[in-house]
Design an enzyme around this catalytic site. Structure first.
Site, PDB file in Angstrom:
ATOM      1  CB  CYS A 137       8.220  -2.699   8.273  1.00  0.00           C
ATOM      2  SG  CYS A 137       9.109  -1.426   9.679  1.00  0.00           S
ATOM      3  CB  CYS A 146       2.899  -4.995   7.313  1.00  0.00           C
ATOM      4  SG  CYS A 146       2.530  -4.152   5.790  1.00  0.00           S
ATOM      5  CB  CYS A 148      -0.514  -3.378   3.778  1.00  0.00           C
ATOM      6  SG  CYS A 148       0.936  -3.453   4.656  1.00  0.00           S
TER       7      CYS A 148
END
Length: 137
Positions: free
Chosen positions: A10, A84, A88
């Site tokens: 996250c 996120c 990522c």
């Protein structure tokens, strides 16, 4: 079978991903390698998340947010993202899941409890998908 590795990601690695990692470690023990990281890690774990997890007997007070690295993603078999977005890294051959969860940052304990319980349910399903039933006991 080799031990699968799961990475929870996250933004701040201070709430959702820390709770998920702690639940998975508690449920799976040493059968699954558990990692967590954040694209913009905070300085500390959310104290309300710490309190919510303590209510279910899991201590995350000593956990520290960590920066998300491509190496962590590459070392993982399953990458669970929690808000996120496109920060990522993507590697072919990995199993990716995006868990849409409310962000506990700045929320009160009753709100964070709901997030915690949602994460717990999802972690149980994840374990069921990664550990064959005969190995689950």
């Amino acid at each position: 079978m080799t031990r699968p590795a799961v990475l929870f990601v996250c933004v701040h690695n201070a709430g959702r991903s820390q709770m998920a990692a702690a639940f998975l470690a508690a449920v799976a023990g040493d059968r699954i390698e558990v990692l967590s990281a954040g694209s913009q890690p905070g300085a500390t774990v959310n104290p309300v998340a710490v309190a919510a997890m303590a209510e279910v007997g899991i201590d995350i007070a000593a956990a520290q947010p960590k920066i998300l690295t491509p190496d962590a993603v590459q070392a993982s078999d399953v990458v669970i993202t929690m808000g996120c977005g496109d920060e990522c890294p993507y590697f072919p051959g990995k199993r990716y899941e995006d868990w849409v969860l409310d962000d506990p940052a700045g929320q009160d304990l009753s709100f964070v409890r709901r997030v915690r319980d949602d994460i717990s349910t999802r972690v149980d399903a994840l374990v069921d998908s990664l550990i064959p039933k005969e190995d689950a006991s």
